[in-house]
Design a protein around this motif. Sequence first.
Motif, short mmCIF file in Angstrom:
data_model
loop_
_atom_site.label_atom_id
_atom_site.label_comp_id
_atom_site.label_asym_id
_atom_site.label_seq_id
_atom_site.Cartn_x
_atom_site.Cartn_y
_atom_site.Cartn_z
N GLU A 1 0.85 -1.19 0.00
CA GLU A 1 0.00 0.00 0.00
C GLU A 1 0.89 1.24 0.00
OE1 GLU A 1 -2.42 -0.08 3.52
OE2 GLU A 1 -0.71 -0.36 4.86
N GLY A 2 0.29 2.41 -0.27
CA GLY A 2 1.03 3.67 -0.20
C GLY A 2 2.25 3.74 -1.08
N GLY A 3 2.16 3.19 -2.31
CA GLY A 3 3.28 3.25 -3.24
C GLY A 3 4.27 2.11 -3.12
N GLU A 4 4.03 1.18 -2.21
CA GLU A 4 4.97 0.06 -2.04
C GLU A 4 4.98 -0.82 -3.29
OE1 GLU A 4 5.06 -0.66 2.76
OE2 GLU A 4 3.37 -1.51 1.62
N GLN A 5 6.13 -1.45 -3.52
CA GLN A 5 6.32 -2.26 -4.72
C GLN A 5 7.44 -3.26 -4.46
OE1 GLN A 5 8.43 -0.21 -8.01
NE2 GLN A 5 8.64 1.51 -6.59
N TYR A 6 7.62 -4.16 -5.42
CA TYR A 6 8.75 -5.08 -5.39
C TYR A 6 9.32 -5.09 -6.79
CZ TYR A 6 11.38 -9.17 -3.64
OH TYR A 6 12.37 -10.03 -3.20
N GLY A 7 10.46 -4.42 -6.97
CA GLY A 7 11.05 -4.28 -8.30
C GLY A 7 11.47 -5.62 -8.90
N PHE A 8 11.88 -5.58 -10.15
CA PHE A 8 12.22 -6.82 -10.85
C PHE A 8 13.33 -7.57 -10.13
CE2 PHE A 8 10.01 -4.66 -14.32
CZ PHE A 8 9.20 -5.70 -14.76
N HIS A 9 13.11 -8.87 -9.95
CA HIS A 9 14.03 -9.70 -9.18
C HIS A 9 13.85 -11.15 -9.58
CE1 HIS A 9 10.22 -9.90 -7.01
NE2 HIS A 9 10.62 -11.05 -6.52
N VAL A 10 14.73 -11.98 -9.09
CA VAL A 10 14.65 -13.43 -9.30
C VAL A 10 14.58 -14.09 -7.93
CG1 VAL A 10 15.81 -15.47 -10.23
CG2 VAL A 10 15.99 -13.29 -11.42
N ASP A 11 13.66 -15.03 -7.77
CA ASP A 11 13.56 -15.77 -6.51
C ASP A 11 14.78 -16.67 -6.34
OD1 ASP A 11 11.11 -14.64 -5.89
OD2 ASP A 11 9.97 -16.26 -6.82
N GLY A 12 15.21 -16.84 -5.10
CA GLY A 12 16.32 -17.74 -4.82
C GLY A 12 16.02 -19.15 -5.29
N SER A 13 17.02 -19.83 -5.80
CA SER A 13 16.80 -21.16 -6.39
C SER A 13 16.63 -22.24 -5.34
CB SER A 13 17.97 -21.52 -7.31
OG SER A 13 19.20 -21.44 -6.60
N VAL A 14 17.17 -22.02 -4.13
CA VAL A 14 17.09 -23.01 -3.06
C VAL A 14 16.70 -22.30 -1.77
CG1 VAL A 14 18.37 -24.69 -1.69
CG2 VAL A 14 18.81 -24.51 -4.14
N ARG A 15 15.77 -22.89 -1.04
CA ARG A 15 15.37 -22.35 0.26
C ARG A 15 15.76 -23.33 1.37
NH1 ARG A 15 12.05 -18.03 0.68
NH2 ARG A 15 11.40 -18.75 2.75
N HIS A 16 16.23 -22.76 2.47
CA HIS A 16 16.54 -23.55 3.66
C HIS A 16 15.30 -23.57 4.54
CE1 HIS A 16 20.96 -23.77 3.03
NE2 HIS A 16 20.71 -22.70 2.29
#
Length: 225
Positions: free
Chosen positions: A88-103
């Motif tokens: 909200e209020g202008g928040e965003q998530y710019g272009f990115h790549v998700d991590g390939s492995v999660r712990h």
Amino acid sequence: MMMHLAEVLDKATVADFRAQLEAADWVDGRQTVGAQGARVKQNQQLDVRSPIAMALGQRVLSALAQHPLYFSAALPKRVVPPLFNRYEGGEQYGFHVDGSVRHEADGALLRTDLSCTLFLAEPNEYEGGELVVHDTYGQHEVKLPAGDLILYPSSSVHAVMPVTRGARVASFFWLQSMIRDDARRVQLFELDQTIQRLRTRIGDDAEVLHLTNLYHNLLRQWAEV
């Protein structure tokens, strides 16, 4: 392959989720990403240890398991417990790549083959907030009705556009598929759906049985279990 799963949650369930999320404590979403993501991420999330997040996450997975397309499209092996975010209020998530492995909390490693976003706000409740996914076919903008889910390859570069009015609320998570390769997963999905349509029309005749055998032999050959 991008797959739209409609009505994973019905409207009454969405309303119940929203009421609980309104009363929850939200934290800075940058706490859950690495250095690259933190530079472009501006949103709020529920703490992964929050009892509300854990309870609602289990309800998401239970509902998804009942969806007629989910297993066929994803062929899931392991799933990260769903998380919840708000923009909200202008928040965003710019272009990115998700991590390939999660712990995972239990120490296990999970390969992120597919990403899931379950929309919990109606499109007319907010402006902006489109999920934008780049793949080999170009750029796709996704903004679904509340209760609907988009499933897409985690290898895709993607972003959430700025929310300029209202609030975008969603659940998001990743899964490791039994089928690592997206192209093979698409082939199995299309074959399975063809079998289902033929079975509805003509029953389990010899040709349908042959295709079913072919499907399971390919799954047996390609699956990592």
